[in-house]
Design an enzyme around this catalytic site. Sequence first.
Site: not given
Ligand SMILES: Cc1ncc(COP(=O)(O)O)c(C=O)c1O
Length: 300
Positions: A149
Amino acid sequence: MNGEFVAWEDAQVHVLTHAMHYGTGVFEGIRAYETDRGTAIFRHQDHLDRLEQSAAFYYMDLPFSKEQIREATHELIVRNGFKSCYIRPLVWRGHGPMGLNPLDNPVETMVAVWEWGAYLGEEGKTKGVRAKVSSWRRIGPDSLIPHAKASGQYLNSVLAKIESVKAGYEEAILLDRHGHVCEGTGENVFVIKDRLIATPGHSASILDGINRKSVIEIAGDLGYEVEVRDVARSELALADEVFLTGTAAELTPVREIDDIEIGPPGPITREIQQAFDDALHGRSQQYAQWLDVVQVPSRA
Ligand SMILES: Cc1ncc(COP(=O)(O)O)c(C=O)c1O
């Protein structure tokens, strides 16, 4: 910020901060909810683990231990008096040598909290949103690290989001480099057909969402079969129900994709959404271990 509590207006960085030029930051998006046990952070440890993993992918050690970040976050929420809030930790390469080798630049850290409502709108959560399959493909593992991330990687999501919003949709769904369904700009995707639930897996370059994992577990506990597999683009249009999961968007149904009607949130989506919402808000004993209840630090 870097070990100190700093007022909102004083939380500033130098204009030559490496991450501002080259995207060398990693972050998390986390939410805390008001529960009967007090304010509780949903799957805090999992988010801190992913933060550490994202930092490691980009050759950064966290300047503070995960426990220190956890405790500072608790104190920050208490100091701000929030009952529920969004939490944004960020670890980035700061001001130092200019150039593409960041290894001599300092690694800096901050955690910010603020009150933030439903990312895709309250109405989106109840009635569903309209989404568009983006012309931008999700970044692949041959050029970046989909499982991290990382700040710079979000230019991919930004392009897709702008395209969808300009075209009059609330969200974009990106395909992976093979043309399979990948994810939203900040959410994972679930598709339901004939009571079977499918969601793309790691080979589709997803970010391994913490809410995705939670929903897979909840759906299994409710007796549904969840297949983690490649999802063809056409399955979006053929689906009985489609929904997105993410910290910001929580569980948001999709009612239309590329102007093809999926319909209002269906029964399986609503059942899972209810159980998920109960878990987030501490109404479910079964998932109580996912909550990190905010403790007032003794020195506060
Ligand atoms: C690109 C992306 N995909 C998926 C997610 C979903 O992740 P999470 O459920 O950990 O928030 C996020 C958000 O964080 C994201 O930025």
